[in-house]
Design a protein around this motif. Structure first.
Motif, PDB file in Angstrom:
ATOM      1  N   LYS A   3       0.831  -1.200   0.000  1.00 13.30           N
ATOM      2  CA  LYS A   3       0.000   0.000   0.000  1.00 13.30           C
ATOM      3  C   LYS A   3       0.872   1.259   0.000  1.00 13.30           C
ATOM      4  N   ILE A   4       1.891   1.264   0.855  1.00 15.01           N
ATOM      5  CA  ILE A   4       2.803   2.407   0.942  1.00 15.01           C
ATOM      6  C   ILE A   4       3.586   2.543  -0.347  1.00 15.01           C
ATOM      7  N   GLN A   5       4.153   1.448  -0.805  1.00 11.05           N
ATOM      8  CA  GLN A   5       4.968   1.478  -2.014  1.00 11.05           C
ATOM      9  C   GLN A   5       4.155   1.967  -3.215  1.00 11.05           C
ATOM     10  N   GLY A   6       2.970   1.426  -3.378  1.00 10.79           N
ATOM     11  CA  GLY A   6       2.122   1.823  -4.495  1.00 10.79           C
ATOM     12  C   GLY A   6       1.740   3.289  -4.461  1.00 10.79           C
ATOM     13  N   ALA A   7       1.408   3.785  -3.289  1.00 12.66           N
ATOM     14  CA  ALA A   7       1.017   5.187  -3.151  1.00 12.66           C
ATOM     15  C   ALA A   7       2.184   6.119  -3.442  1.00 12.66           C
ATOM     16  N   LEU A   8       3.373   5.775  -2.961  1.00 11.57           N
ATOM     17  CA  LEU A   8       4.539   6.626  -3.194  1.00 11.57           C
ATOM     18  C   LEU A   8       4.984   6.587  -4.649  1.00 11.57           C
ATOM     19  N   GLU A   9       4.887   5.423  -5.279  1.00  8.97           N
ATOM     20  CA  GLU A   9       5.293   5.304  -6.685  1.00  8.97           C
ATOM     21  C   GLU A   9       4.446   6.184  -7.599  1.00  8.97           C
ATOM     22  N   LYS A  10       3.244   6.509  -7.190  1.00 11.17           N
ATOM     23  CA  LYS A  10       2.344   7.336  -7.994  1.00 11.17           C
ATOM     24  C   LYS A  10       2.620   8.830  -7.856  1.00 11.17           C
ATOM     25  N   GLN A  11       3.477   9.211  -6.912  1.00 17.05           N
ATOM     26  CA  GLN A  11       3.732  10.623  -6.655  1.00 17.05           C
ATOM     27  C   GLN A  11       4.718  11.203  -7.666  1.00 17.05           C
ATOM     28  N   ALA A  12       4.534  12.463  -7.978  1.00 16.07           N
ATOM     29  CA  ALA A  12       5.389  13.159  -8.932  1.00 16.07           C
ATOM     30  C   ALA A  12       6.849  13.112  -8.494  1.00 16.07           C
ATOM     31  N   GLY A  13       7.724  12.801  -9.419  1.00 12.52           N
ATOM     32  CA  GLY A  13       9.157  12.835  -9.178  1.00 12.52           C
ATOM     33  C   GLY A  13       9.740  11.611  -8.506  1.00 12.52           C
TER      34      GLY A  13
END
Length: 61
Positions: A3-13
């Protein structure tokens, strides 16, 4: 963890995310002209996790 990994991977940059569940740490590489460490910590907090500290290391040139 996913959940954490997926959410962070979607963030700009964000270029690379590694969640170290047993150590309660997240390591990531991101373009600081596209995002900030504090904004990325907020993403983790919104998922219901506590962020105790944020450390930023500049890449070796």
């Amino acid at each position: 963890m996913q959940k954490i990994q997926g959410a962070l991977e979607k963030q700009a940059g964000v270029q690379k995310v590694k969640v170290l569940f047993n150590a309660s740490k997240v390591k990531l590489e991101f373009d600081d002209s596209a995002n900030t460490a504090d904004a990325l910590a907020e993403v983790v907090k919104k998922l219901g996790y506590e962020v105790k500290s944020v450390k930023v290391k500049q890449p070796a040139e």
